[in-house]
Design a protein around this motif. Structure first.
Motif, PDB file in Angstrom:
ATOM      1  N   ARG A  67       0.815  -1.225   0.000  1.00  0.00           N
ATOM      2  CA  ARG A  67       0.000   0.000   0.000  1.00  0.00           C
ATOM      3  C   ARG A  67       0.845   1.271   0.000  1.00  0.00           C
ATOM      4  O   ARG A  67       0.484   2.263  -0.633  1.00  0.00           O
ATOM      5  CB  ARG A  67      -0.942   0.002   1.216  1.00  0.00           C
ATOM      6  CG  ARG A  67      -2.099  -0.968   1.106  1.00  0.00           C
ATOM      7  CD  ARG A  67      -3.154  -0.660   2.164  1.00  0.00           C
ATOM      8  NE  ARG A  67      -2.618  -0.733   3.508  1.00  0.00           N
ATOM      9  CZ  ARG A  67      -2.578  -1.852   4.243  1.00  0.00           C
ATOM     10  NH1 ARG A  67      -3.039  -3.000   3.729  1.00  0.00           N
ATOM     11  NH2 ARG A  67      -2.087  -1.841   5.466  1.00  0.00           N
ATOM     12  N   ILE A  68       1.968   1.246   0.739  1.00  0.00           N
ATOM     13  CA  ILE A  68       2.726   2.491   0.890  1.00  0.00           C
ATOM     14  C   ILE A  68       3.738   2.716  -0.229  1.00  0.00           C
ATOM     15  O   ILE A  68       4.209   3.840  -0.411  1.00  0.00           O
ATOM     16  CB  ILE A  68       3.461   2.554   2.255  1.00  0.00           C
ATOM     17  CG1 ILE A  68       4.602   1.525   2.307  1.00  0.00           C
ATOM     18  CG2 ILE A  68       2.485   2.379   3.402  1.00  0.00           C
ATOM     19  CD1 ILE A  68       5.479   1.673   3.534  1.00  0.00           C
ATOM     20  N   ARG A  69       4.087   1.649  -0.986  1.00  0.00           N
ATOM     21  CA  ARG A  69       5.121   1.813  -2.024  1.00  0.00           C
ATOM     22  C   ARG A  69       4.747   2.888  -3.044  1.00  0.00           C
ATOM     23  O   ARG A  69       5.559   3.764  -3.362  1.00  0.00           O
ATOM     24  CB  ARG A  69       5.402   0.488  -2.719  1.00  0.00           C
ATOM     25  CG  ARG A  69       6.573   0.562  -3.700  1.00  0.00           C
ATOM     26  CD  ARG A  69       6.970  -0.792  -4.226  1.00  0.00           C
ATOM     27  NE  ARG A  69       7.558  -1.618  -3.184  1.00  0.00           N
ATOM     28  CZ  ARG A  69       7.022  -2.748  -2.721  1.00  0.00           C
ATOM     29  NH1 ARG A  69       5.865  -3.179  -3.206  1.00  0.00           N
ATOM     30  NH2 ARG A  69       7.622  -3.457  -1.791  1.00  0.00           N
ATOM     31  N   PRO A  70       3.533   2.881  -3.603  1.00  0.00           N
ATOM     32  CA  PRO A  70       3.199   3.953  -4.568  1.00  0.00           C
ATOM     33  C   PRO A  70       3.172   5.338  -3.937  1.00  0.00           C
ATOM     34  O   PRO A  70       3.506   6.332  -4.599  1.00  0.00           O
ATOM     35  CB  PRO A  70       1.808   3.547  -5.073  1.00  0.00           C
ATOM     36  CG  PRO A  70       1.269   2.598  -4.065  1.00  0.00           C
ATOM     37  CD  PRO A  70       2.452   1.878  -3.498  1.00  0.00           C
ATOM     38  N   LEU A  71       2.786   5.397  -2.660  1.00  0.00           N
ATOM     39  CA  LEU A  71       2.796   6.691  -1.968  1.00  0.00           C
ATOM     40  C   LEU A  71       4.225   7.213  -1.833  1.00  0.00           C
ATOM     41  O   LEU A  71       4.493   8.405  -2.041  1.00  0.00           O
ATOM     42  CB  LEU A  71       2.151   6.556  -0.588  1.00  0.00           C
ATOM     43  CG  LEU A  71       0.663   6.188  -0.546  1.00  0.00           C
ATOM     44  CD1 LEU A  71       0.213   5.970   0.902  1.00  0.00           C
ATOM     45  CD2 LEU A  71      -0.181   7.278  -1.204  1.00  0.00           C
ATOM     46  N   GLN A  72       5.155   6.307  -1.476  1.00  0.00           N
ATOM     47  CA  GLN A  72       6.558   6.700  -1.321  1.00  0.00           C
ATOM     48  C   GLN A  72       7.168   7.125  -2.655  1.00  0.00           C
ATOM     49  O   GLN A  72       7.938   8.089  -2.718  1.00  0.00           O
ATOM     50  CB  GLN A  72       7.355   5.535  -0.721  1.00  0.00           C
ATOM     51  CG  GLN A  72       7.022   5.242   0.731  1.00  0.00           C
ATOM     52  CD  GLN A  72       7.745   4.002   1.246  1.00  0.00           C
ATOM     53  OE1 GLN A  72       7.993   3.061   0.483  1.00  0.00           O
ATOM     54  NE2 GLN A  72       8.067   4.005   2.527  1.00  0.00           N
ATOM     55  N   GLU A  73       6.814   6.397  -3.732  1.00  0.00           N
ATOM     56  CA  GLU A  73       7.346   6.751  -5.055  1.00  0.00           C
ATOM     57  C   GLU A  73       6.829   8.118  -5.498  1.00  0.00           C
ATOM     58  O   GLU A  73       7.584   8.933  -6.057  1.00  0.00           O
ATOM     59  CB  GLU A  73       6.949   5.673  -6.065  1.00  0.00           C
ATOM     60  CG  GLU A  73       7.671   4.354  -5.837  1.00  0.00           C
ATOM     61  CD  GLU A  73       7.153   3.246  -6.754  1.00  0.00           C
ATOM     62  OE1 GLU A  73       6.141   3.495  -7.454  1.00  0.00           O
ATOM     63  OE2 GLU A  73       7.763   2.155  -6.769  1.00  0.00           O
TER      64      GLU A  73
END
Length: 341
Positions: free
Chosen positions: A77-83
């Protein structure tokens, strides 16, 4: 005179607390400024914080296998937010570090302790406390390489030797070179000769420059070293007293430079002789620099101290013999003369 008993753990803890609070305020101000500039970044950070906190609350109540599954889902869930966040920072040329907490000392993160041991920065804060209590800070503003003057030294040769002025010029050059190119190789000096001819002044010059360049310098008189530090620490059995004195005691051996002023003014006994040898020998073995100044001649030093002490100094220290008229008395006389005119 410095009261070594009033300096201890609580004082240092207060310093670290203020440093951490300062960096927390700075981080809050940076974030507020950046978030005002990039509201989208603020929104992303809120989402990331929510996801992390939500996952952590669930993990605490789950079995290891279920917790591992929640952790994996969180990463997805957080990977696209971090990118998206990284791209936004890059596009606006904002370093990631601008949104992270900074430290005066990255090694201990401004806690003063690393792996259960005092950090090296602890010594520097202890020295600041010592200087704050003493008048040394004011003295060093007046007595440094920029204010050192050769004018009051005689330019006439003495007993076949070079003039006091040329003699002290040579010591000044050595001292300036030592301070400018300082490295932990343990080069040490003995400044000896009559009173008031520049020994303490030149010691102050070195101390000031090393302190200005971030090195730890412990400056003590012989009486302070033996009576207020070594005797007090080694003779006291109360744990609280030893704990307060321990940081100062450790500085005697760990400071980059120890300046021991007025050797020979202390009461000489078995304790002071054994401790003087201990200080000189341990600092020599560990490669730490020491400056000793004394009004005693080399012969008087041999008569007063054990040969094993004096021989180590003579063999391993740069020996600087100051001679000439008492500059301090001459300066006072000139000032008095000016005041009556």
């Amino acid at each position: 005179m410095t009261d070594y008993f009033t300096i201890g753990k609580n004082d240092i803890s207060d310093i670290y607390s203020r440093i951490r609070a300062m960096h927390q305020r700075e981080l809050a101000e940076r974030r507020q400024r950046i978030y005002q500039q990039l509201p989208e970044l603020a929104s992303l950070d809120r989402e990331l914080t929510h996801e992390n906190a939500s996952s952590l609350r669930r993990i605490l109540t789950l079995s290891p296998d279920a917790a591992a599954k929640v952790k994996q889902e969180r990463l997805v869930r957080i990977r696209p937010l971090q990118e998206k966040r990284s791209a936004l920072l890059l596009e606006n040329r904002i370093p990631e570090t601008d949104l992270e907490l900074t430290y005066d000392c990255p090694l201990c993160k401004d806690e003063g302790i690393v792996d259960g041991q005092r950090c090296s920065c602890y010594q520097k804060h202890m020295l600041k406390l010592l200087y704050r209590q003493s008048s040394l800070g004011d003295v060093l503003e007046k007595e440094n390489f920029d204010t050192f003057s050769f004018d009051q030294y005689s330019d006439q040769p003495v007993d076949g030797n070079v003039s006091p002025r040329e003699n002290v010029r040579d010591f000044y050059r050595q001292a300036k070179d030592f301070a400018t190119t300082f490295s932990p190789e343990g080069k040490s000096f003995l400044f000896y000769g009559g009173a008031g001819i520049g020994k303490t002044f030149l010691s102050n010059c070195i101390a000031k420059q090393l302190m200005d360049t971030g090195h730890s310098v412990l400056y003590v008189t012989a009486n302070e070293l033996f009576n207020d530090i070594l005797s007090a620490y080694l003779m006291y059995v109360e744990p609280d007293t030893k704990e307060r004195l321990k940081p100062v005691y450790e500085l005697v051996y760990k400071a980059d430079l120890l300046v021991l002023d007025d050797l020979g003014t202390e009461l000489t006994n078995t304790f002071t002789l054994s401790q003087l040898f201990e200080v000189i020998n341990r600092r020599m073995i560990s490669g730490k620099s020491t400056i000793i100044s004394t009004n005693l001649s080399l012969r008087q030093m041999r008569d007063r101290y054990q040969d094993r002490i004096v021989s180590r100094i003579v063999d391993r220290y740069e020996i600087c013999h100051f001679y000439g008229d008492n500059i301090r008395s001459k300066r006072k006389a000139d000032n008095l003369k000016k005041g009556t005119q």
